[in-house]
Design an enzyme around this catalytic site. Structure first.
Site, PDB file in Angstrom:
ATOM      1  N   GLY A  29      34.573  60.916  59.068  1.00  0.00           N
ATOM      2  CA  GLY A  29      34.263  61.780  60.207  1.00  0.00           C
ATOM      3  C   GLY A  29      33.379  62.981  59.966  1.00  0.00           C
ATOM      4  O   GLY A  29      32.690  63.436  60.874  1.00  0.00           O
ATOM      5  N   GLU A  46      36.122  69.252  57.122  1.00  0.00           N
ATOM      6  CA  GLU A  46      36.750  68.279  58.031  1.00  0.00           C
ATOM      7  C   GLU A  46      36.000  68.224  59.357  1.00  0.00           C
ATOM      8  O   GLU A  46      35.343  69.190  59.750  1.00  0.00           O
ATOM      9  CB  GLU A  46      38.201  68.695  58.309  1.00  0.00           C
ATOM     10  CG  GLU A  46      39.249  67.841  57.621  1.00  0.00           C
ATOM     11  CD  GLU A  46      39.378  66.420  58.143  1.00  0.00           C
ATOM     12  OE1 GLU A  46      38.414  65.867  58.726  1.00  0.00           O
ATOM     13  OE2 GLU A  46      40.455  65.831  57.961  1.00  0.00           O
ATOM     14  N   ASP A  47      36.125  67.123  60.046  1.00  0.00           N
ATOM     15  CA  ASP A  47      35.542  67.029  61.388  1.00  0.00           C
ATOM     16  C   ASP A  47      36.463  67.676  62.417  1.00  0.00           C
ATOM     17  O   ASP A  47      36.034  68.433  63.273  1.00  0.00           O
ATOM     18  CB  ASP A  47      35.247  65.563  61.761  1.00  0.00           C
ATOM     19  CG  ASP A  47      36.453  64.632  61.591  1.00  0.00           C
ATOM     20  OD1 ASP A  47      37.492  65.072  61.052  1.00  0.00           O
ATOM     21  OD2 ASP A  47      36.354  63.462  61.983  1.00  0.00           O
ATOM     22  N   ASP A  80      43.888  68.076  64.008  1.00  0.00           N
ATOM     23  CA  ASP A  80      44.688  67.779  65.193  1.00  0.00           C
ATOM     24  C   ASP A  80      46.160  68.092  64.882  1.00  0.00           C
ATOM     25  O   ASP A  80      46.605  69.219  65.048  1.00  0.00           O
ATOM     26  CB  ASP A  80      44.459  66.319  65.578  1.00  0.00           C
ATOM     27  CG  ASP A  80      45.141  65.918  66.879  1.00  0.00           C
ATOM     28  OD1 ASP A  80      45.552  66.804  67.629  1.00  0.00           O
ATOM     29  OD2 ASP A  80      45.258  64.706  67.147  1.00  0.00           O
ATOM     30  N   LYS A  83      41.941  71.304  67.272  1.00  0.00           N
ATOM     31  CA  LYS A  83      42.675  70.906  68.477  1.00  0.00           C
ATOM     32  C   LYS A  83      44.111  71.372  68.248  1.00  0.00           C
ATOM     33  O   LYS A  83      44.949  70.602  67.774  1.00  0.00           O
ATOM     34  CB  LYS A  83      42.591  69.377  68.585  1.00  0.00           C
ATOM     35  CG  LYS A  83      42.576  68.852  69.974  1.00  0.00           C
ATOM     36  CD  LYS A  83      41.972  67.465  70.143  1.00  0.00           C
ATOM     37  CE  LYS A  83      42.560  66.342  69.350  1.00  0.00           C
ATOM     38  NZ  LYS A  83      42.089  64.995  69.796  1.00  0.00           N
ATOM     39  N   PHE A 103      40.610  63.389  73.578  1.00  0.00           N
ATOM     40  CA  PHE A 103      40.050  62.581  72.501  1.00  0.00           C
ATOM     41  C   PHE A 103      38.533  62.668  72.556  1.00  0.00           C
ATOM     42  O   PHE A 103      37.922  62.356  73.569  1.00  0.00           O
ATOM     43  CB  PHE A 103      40.513  61.127  72.593  1.00  0.00           C
ATOM     44  CG  PHE A 103      40.200  60.387  71.322  1.00  0.00           C
ATOM     45  CD1 PHE A 103      41.035  60.488  70.224  1.00  0.00           C
ATOM     46  CD2 PHE A 103      39.038  59.630  71.221  1.00  0.00           C
ATOM     47  CE1 PHE A 103      40.732  59.844  69.039  1.00  0.00           C
ATOM     48  CE2 PHE A 103      38.729  58.973  70.028  1.00  0.00           C
ATOM     49  CZ  PHE A 103      39.576  59.079  68.943  1.00  0.00           C
ATOM     50  N   VAL A 104      37.948  63.145  71.444  1.00  0.00           N
ATOM     51  CA  VAL A 104      36.500  63.354  71.428  1.00  0.00           C
ATOM     52  C   VAL A 104      35.811  62.437  70.422  1.00  0.00           C
ATOM     53  O   VAL A 104      36.405  62.023  69.426  1.00  0.00           O
ATOM     54  CB  VAL A 104      36.137  64.828  71.129  1.00  0.00           C
ATOM     55  CG1 VAL A 104      36.543  65.734  72.278  1.00  0.00           C
ATOM     56  CG2 VAL A 104      36.775  65.310  69.831  1.00  0.00           C
ATOM     57  N   ASP A 155      34.613  59.177  65.589  1.00  0.00           N
ATOM     58  CA  ASP A 155      34.512  57.809  66.109  1.00  0.00           C
ATOM     59  C   ASP A 155      35.703  57.400  66.954  1.00  0.00           C
ATOM     60  O   ASP A 155      36.745  58.047  66.967  1.00  0.00           O
ATOM     61  CB  ASP A 155      34.430  56.824  64.934  1.00  0.00           C
ATOM     62  CG  ASP A 155      35.792  56.596  64.286  1.00  0.00           C
ATOM     63  OD1 ASP A 155      36.472  57.598  63.963  1.00  0.00           O
ATOM     64  OD2 ASP A 155      36.201  55.429  64.127  1.00  0.00           O
ATOM     65  N   ARG A 173      29.826  57.502  66.325  1.00  0.00           N
ATOM     66  CA  ARG A 173      29.584  58.528  65.299  1.00  0.00           C
ATOM     67  C   ARG A 173      28.167  59.078  65.370  1.00  0.00           C
ATOM     68  O   ARG A 173      27.897  60.207  64.969  1.00  0.00           O
ATOM     69  CB  ARG A 173      29.795  57.947  63.893  1.00  0.00           C
ATOM     70  CG  ARG A 173      31.212  57.549  63.566  1.00  0.00           C
ATOM     71  CD  ARG A 173      31.337  57.311  62.055  1.00  0.00           C
ATOM     72  NE  ARG A 173      32.508  56.530  61.690  1.00  0.00           N
ATOM     73  CZ  ARG A 173      33.722  57.045  61.486  1.00  0.00           C
ATOM     74  NH1 ARG A 173      33.921  58.324  61.627  1.00  0.00           N
ATOM     75  NH2 ARG A 173      34.729  56.273  61.142  1.00  0.00           N
TER      76      ARG A 173
HETATM   77  P1  IMP Z   1      45.378  64.971  62.065  1.00  0.00           P
HETATM   78  O1  IMP Z   1      45.954  64.435  60.789  1.00  0.00           O
HETATM   79  O2  IMP Z   1      46.228  64.623  63.246  1.00  0.00           O
HETATM   80  O3  IMP Z   1      45.077  66.453  62.008  1.00  0.00           O
HETATM   81  O4  IMP Z   1      44.054  64.201  62.361  1.00  0.00           O
HETATM   82  C1  IMP Z   1      42.941  64.380  61.623  1.00  0.00           C
HETATM   83  C2  IMP Z   1      42.050  63.171  61.699  1.00  0.00           C
HETATM   84  O5  IMP Z   1      42.294  62.392  62.880  1.00  0.00           O
HETATM   85  C3  IMP Z   1      40.615  63.629  61.805  1.00  0.00           C
HETATM   86  O6  IMP Z   1      40.031  63.756  60.537  1.00  0.00           O
HETATM   87  C4  IMP Z   1      39.993  62.534  62.642  1.00  0.00           C
HETATM   88  O7  IMP Z   1      39.537  61.495  61.804  1.00  0.00           O
HETATM   89  C5  IMP Z   1      41.098  62.015  63.497  1.00  0.00           C
HETATM   90  N1  IMP Z   1      41.051  62.588  64.871  1.00  0.00           N
HETATM   91  C6  IMP Z   1      41.889  63.521  65.417  1.00  0.00           C
HETATM   92  N2  IMP Z   1      41.551  63.792  66.683  1.00  0.00           N
HETATM   93  C7  IMP Z   1      40.455  63.041  66.949  1.00  0.00           C
HETATM   94  C8  IMP Z   1      39.612  62.903  68.106  1.00  0.00           C
HETATM   95  O8  IMP Z   1      39.772  63.543  69.164  1.00  0.00           O
HETATM   96  N3  IMP Z   1      38.568  62.025  67.963  1.00  0.00           N
HETATM   97  C9  IMP Z   1      38.328  61.316  66.828  1.00  0.00           C
HETATM   98  N4  IMP Z   1      39.082  61.414  65.746  1.00  0.00           N
HETATM   99  C10 IMP Z   1      40.147  62.275  65.783  1.00  0.00           C
END
Ligand code: IMP
Length: 175
Positions: free
Chosen positions: A44, A99-100, A103, A131, A152-153, A159, A165
Site C-alpha cells: 500500500g 504506512e499508507d 485503521d 482512520k 473504505f478508500v 487497493d 492502486r
Molecule cells: P489496520 O491493521 O486495521 O490498521 O489496517 C492497516 C492496513 O489495512 C493498511 O496498511 C491497509 O493495507 C489496509 N486498509 C485499512 N483501511 C483501508 C482502506 O480504507 N482501504 C484500503 N486498505 C485499507
C-alpha cells in the site's frame, strides 16, 4: 457487480502538496545531515513512499516490509502475515516506518514491535491516512498526512482486491 462508485476524497493536488509539506517537516526534524532509513510497508505505501522520499531529500535509504492483513476483503482480520522481510539490518539506524493507512492499528502495532527488537537508533512512523474511528490498539504516529472518516478508500497505492492502486487521488469506494 457493476454498481460500485468512486468518489474523490483527496485530490491529486492536495495529496502532492501535503506530501511535499510532510517531506520538508521530516527533513527539518531529523536534520539536514541525518541519514534516514525509510521502511515502506508493501504494497500500500509504495506510491506514497516514492513521492515522500523525494520530498524528504538528503541521505535516505529505502527498505521494504511486505505485509498482508486483509486477504482481499474490506475489514481487517488482525492477522498480519509477513510476505517480505528487510534485506539489511537496521540496527543503529534512524528508521522511519512508512504506512499508507492506520485503521485498527493492529498492523502498525505488530510492525513496531517487530522493528524495535532489531534495535534501530530511533523509530518513527509516518502514515498518509489515519482512520481513528476503528482503533483497537493505541499506536504512536508522529506524522499524519490526512485524518479521514470511517470509509473504505482506494487509490494512491491503496487497493481493493489489488485494483485501484494506480489512481493518482484517494477515493471513497462504495460497493
Ligand atoms: P489496520 O491493521 O486495521 O490498521 O489496517 C492497516 C492496513 O489495512 C493498511 O496498511 C491497509 O493495507 C489496509 N486498509 C485499512 N483501511 C483501508 C482502506 O480504507 N482501504 C484500503 N486498505 C485499507
Amino acid at each position: 457487480m457493476g454498481q460500485e462508485t468512486l468518489r474523490v476524497l483527496i485530490s491529486e493536488d492536495a495529496l502532492q502538496a501535503r506530501v511535499r509539506e510532510l517531506g520538508r517537516k521530516i527533513r527539518e526534524d531529523y536534520g539536514e545531515d541525518a541519514s534516514i532509513t525509510c521502511v515502506g510497508v508493501l504494497k500500500g505505501s509504495f506510491v506514497f513512499m516514492a513521492d515522500l522520499v523525494r520530498a524528504i531529500g538528503g541521505n535516505v535509504r529505502c527498505e521494504f516490509l511486505g505485509v498482508s492483513s486483509y486477504h482481499g476483503g474490506t475489514r481487517s482480520t488482525g492477522v498480519v502475515k509477513i510476505t517480505h522481510d528487510l534485506q539489511k539490518p537496521v540496527e543503529g539506524q534512524h528508521c522511519l516506518l512508512i504506512e499508507d493507512i492506520v485503521d485498527t492499528g493492529l498492523t502498525m502495532d505488530y510492525l513496531l514491535k517487530m522493528l524495535h527488537v532489531r534495535e534501530p537508533a530511533s523509530l518513527k512512523v509516518v502514515t498518509l491516512l489515519d482512520k481513528p474511528t476503528n482503533r483497537e490498539v493505541g499506536v504512536e504516529v508522529q506524522y499524519v498526512g490526512f485524518t479521514i472518516p470511517d470509509e473504505f478508500v482506494v487509490g494512491y497505492g491503496l487497493d481493493l482486491g489489488e485494483l485501484y492502486r494506480n489512481l493518482p487521488y484517494i477515493a471513497v469506494y462504495t460497493p
